[in-house]
Design an enzyme around this catalytic site. Structure first.
Site, short mmCIF file in Angstrom:
data_model
loop_
_atom_site.label_atom_id
_atom_site.label_comp_id
_atom_site.label_asym_id
_atom_site.label_seq_id
_atom_site.Cartn_x
_atom_site.Cartn_y
_atom_site.Cartn_z
N GLU A 5 26.77 -4.52 -23.35
CA GLU A 5 27.81 -4.11 -24.31
C GLU A 5 28.46 -2.77 -23.97
OE1 GLU A 5 24.81 -5.29 -25.13
OE2 GLU A 5 25.26 -7.16 -26.19
N HIS A 35 17.56 -9.13 -31.30
CA HIS A 35 18.23 -10.06 -30.39
C HIS A 35 18.67 -9.45 -29.06
CE1 HIS A 35 21.87 -8.07 -31.82
NE2 HIS A 35 22.52 -8.61 -30.81
N GLU A 69 37.20 -1.54 -33.50
CA GLU A 69 35.91 -0.88 -33.28
C GLU A 69 35.88 -0.25 -31.88
OE1 GLU A 69 32.00 -2.55 -34.98
OE2 GLU A 69 31.70 -2.64 -32.82
N ARG A 105 19.51 -8.08 -25.43
CA ARG A 105 19.07 -8.48 -24.09
C ARG A 105 18.20 -7.42 -23.43
NH1 ARG A 105 22.36 -12.83 -21.34
NH2 ARG A 105 23.54 -13.70 -23.07
N ASP A 152 32.23 -5.38 -28.48
CA ASP A 152 31.69 -5.19 -27.13
C ASP A 152 31.02 -6.42 -26.55
OD1 ASP A 152 29.45 -5.41 -28.67
OD2 ASP A 152 29.02 -3.28 -28.69
N HIS A 166 17.39 -15.15 -34.53
CA HIS A 166 18.58 -15.39 -33.72
C HIS A 166 18.39 -16.72 -32.99
CE1 HIS A 166 21.63 -14.72 -30.61
NE2 HIS A 166 22.10 -13.73 -31.35
C1 UD1 Z 1 25.80 -11.98 -28.12
C2 UD1 Z 1 26.50 -10.77 -27.47
C3 UD1 Z 1 25.98 -9.48 -28.09
C4 UD1 Z 1 26.02 -9.52 -29.62
C5 UD1 Z 1 25.31 -10.77 -30.11
C6 UD1 Z 1 25.40 -10.89 -31.63
C7 UD1 Z 1 27.17 -10.87 -25.10
C8 UD1 Z 1 26.71 -10.87 -23.69
N1 UD1 Z 1 26.22 -10.75 -26.04
O1 UD1 Z 1 24.42 -11.89 -27.70
O2 UD1 Z 1 26.77 -8.42 -27.64
O3 UD1 Z 1 25.38 -8.37 -30.13
O4 UD1 Z 1 25.92 -11.91 -29.52
O5 UD1 Z 1 24.59 -11.94 -32.10
O6 UD1 Z 1 28.34 -11.00 -25.37
N2 UD1 Z 1 22.76 -19.63 -29.27
C9 UD1 Z 1 22.79 -20.82 -29.96
N3 UD1 Z 1 23.55 -20.89 -31.11
C10 UD1 Z 1 24.29 -19.83 -31.57
C11 UD1 Z 1 24.24 -18.63 -30.85
C12 UD1 Z 1 23.48 -18.55 -29.70
O7 UD1 Z 1 22.13 -21.78 -29.60
O8 UD1 Z 1 24.95 -19.97 -32.61
C13 UD1 Z 1 21.92 -19.54 -28.04
C14 UD1 Z 1 22.60 -20.06 -26.79
O9 UD1 Z 1 21.75 -20.95 -26.16
C15 UD1 Z 1 22.83 -18.86 -25.91
C16 UD1 Z 1 21.83 -17.85 -26.44
O10 UD1 Z 1 21.61 -18.18 -27.81
O11 UD1 Z 1 22.57 -19.16 -24.58
C17 UD1 Z 1 22.32 -16.42 -26.33
O12 UD1 Z 1 23.63 -16.28 -26.84
P1 UD1 Z 1 24.68 -15.31 -26.10
O13 UD1 Z 1 25.99 -15.43 -26.81
O14 UD1 Z 1 24.66 -15.58 -24.65
O15 UD1 Z 1 24.09 -13.87 -26.29
P2 UD1 Z 1 23.51 -13.19 -27.59
O16 UD1 Z 1 22.15 -12.74 -27.25
O17 UD1 Z 1 23.69 -14.02 -28.80
#
Ligand code: UD1
Length: 383
Positions: free
Chosen positions: A136, A211, A122, A213, A100, A245
């Protein structure tokens, strides 16, 4: 002789990689019939690369879309733009997406725009609330509408899809490949102290991950305040370990409230194997993650789900997880119950596994082969 079936996997975040990995490995067992094209969007960077390494997966394409504090619209726009050229060039017979995330939804939309068959791993999880979890719930509902083959992990997921009108013969009850993934690593030896410094074996360890949103702001502060209060009142008995996270919004709140406490260990996100070992070493788990709700019952660890709603009610019905919301006082009360009432703890820590039997990948690949006429036999359902 059929030409090889071209299966394109698209994923971008850590949990998608964990659940896709065993399916990619299963495809590799049929080199004469199947060919995989692995596309990562790089929605996550470091956290994704860790999993790719663990399962020894080398992507054919990497869109590298991650940017600091990316918005959901930016994720979707960059995925759509990046995937178009790859789909046009590779001509997959089927595109597989998982779960999702916004990567999954974008890839589903892109597959539809290019009239490609879409398989959704899933499929069928629902809370029924558009904004819980956000985004999601809508990502997965919209993906279902674009999907040709729904791989539902549980009976309840099948029922959700049926009640929305999706045809029975397009739904396969497969179990969740997260169980295949955890079984692939759980028995591997690993020295945890190498990765997480400061674990005190004399204390009960509570593993925490946050983590989501929809928890940003007041709920996240409440969750952290609850942890702080317990850490202070059980200073000699309890230790919290919180792999953080990478999301900067989460990190800010966590380090502000929990940064200076002696019995709260904040560490970097862990690779999959050490994380599984950490779950195994925990007394219980406090989390808003979806995957952990599925993995923890397999290893007999109680889970307190810090969310208002869950799309994974099976473990709650089995009694191994409990939905505790995001209000400070309630979280504190539920943690205390697990710490102070041995009978309550015993009841929740019985191993139970409603999510799979380790053969989901076999069924998913079997279903794809069945759909394209490589075999007459529909895979047997997970029961
Ligand atoms: C994302 C998914 C969520 C999932 C989660 C699992 C969306 C909108 N959200 O949320 O469904 O449950 O992943 O972890 O699809 N970042 C890093 N390095 C990384 C990962 C993230 O620096 O390896 C930082 C980035 O700056 C990014 C922020 O974390 O802007 C958020 O990452 P993002 O993928 O936008 O959303 P998640 O909260 O991780």
């Amino acid at each position: 002789m059929f030409p090889k079936l071209r299966i394109m996997f698209v994923f971008g975040t850590r949990p998608e990689a964990v659940k896709m990995a065993p399916i990619i490995k299963e495809v590799e067992k049929f080199p004469d019939m199947l060919e995989s094209i692995v596309v990562v969007t790089g929605q996550h960077r470091q956290m994704l690369d860790q999993v790719l390494e663990t399962f020894d997966i080398k992507p054919d394409y990497d869109l590298c879309i991650m940017e600091e504090s990316q918005s959901i619209s930016q994720i979707v726009a960059r995925c759509l733009n990046g995937l178009e050229g790859i789909i046009l060039r590779e001509h997959p017979d089927i595109v597989l997406v998982q779960g999702d995330t916004s990567t999954a939804f974008s890839a589903a939309l892109s597959a539809f725009y290019h009239k490609k068959t879409l398989g959704h791993v899933e499929a069928g999880l629902r809370t029924g609330d558009k904004f819980e979890p956000y985004p999601e719930e809508m990502n997965r509902r919209l993906t279902s509408n674009l999907t040709d083959l729904h791989f539902a992990p549980t009976k309840m997921a099948v029922q959700n899809l049926r009640s929305e009108g999706f045809a029975k013969n397009h739904i396969y009850l497969t179990g969740n490949p997260v169980i295949d993934a955890i079984k692939m690593v759980v028995d591997k030896p690993y020295d945890l102290s190498k990765m997480v410094k400061g674990i005190d074996k004399n204390k009960k360890m509570i593993l925490v991950t946050v983590h989501r949103r929809e928890s940003f702001g007041a709920p996240m502060r409440d969750i952290c305040e609850a942890i702080k209060e317990i850490s202070l009142s059980y200073i000699d008995q309890v230790q919290f370990v919180l792999p953080q996270h990478k999301n900067p919004t989460v990190r800010e709140t966590v380090s502000e409230i929990l940064g200076d406490l002696n019995n709260v260990v904040l560490c970097e996100p862990l690779d999959y194997l050490p994380f599984v070992k950490l779950m195994d070493a925990a007394y219980f788990i406090l989390t808003d993650s979806g995957g952990i709700q599925e993995e923890a019952p397999l290893i007999g660890k109680p889970v307190l789900v810090i969310r208002e709603k869950t799309e994974r009610p099976e473990a709650i019905m089995a009694g191994t997880s409990k939905l505790v919301g995001v209000k400070k006082d309630n979280i504190i009360n539920e943690i205390k119950l697990l710490l102070d009432k041995p009978a309550h703890y015993e009841k929740m820590s019985k191993a139970s596994n409603p999510y799979g039997d380790g053969k989901a990948s076999e069924r998913i690949v079997g279903a794809v082969m069945h759909h394209f006429g490589f075999t007459d036999k529909r895979p047997e359902e997970f029961s």
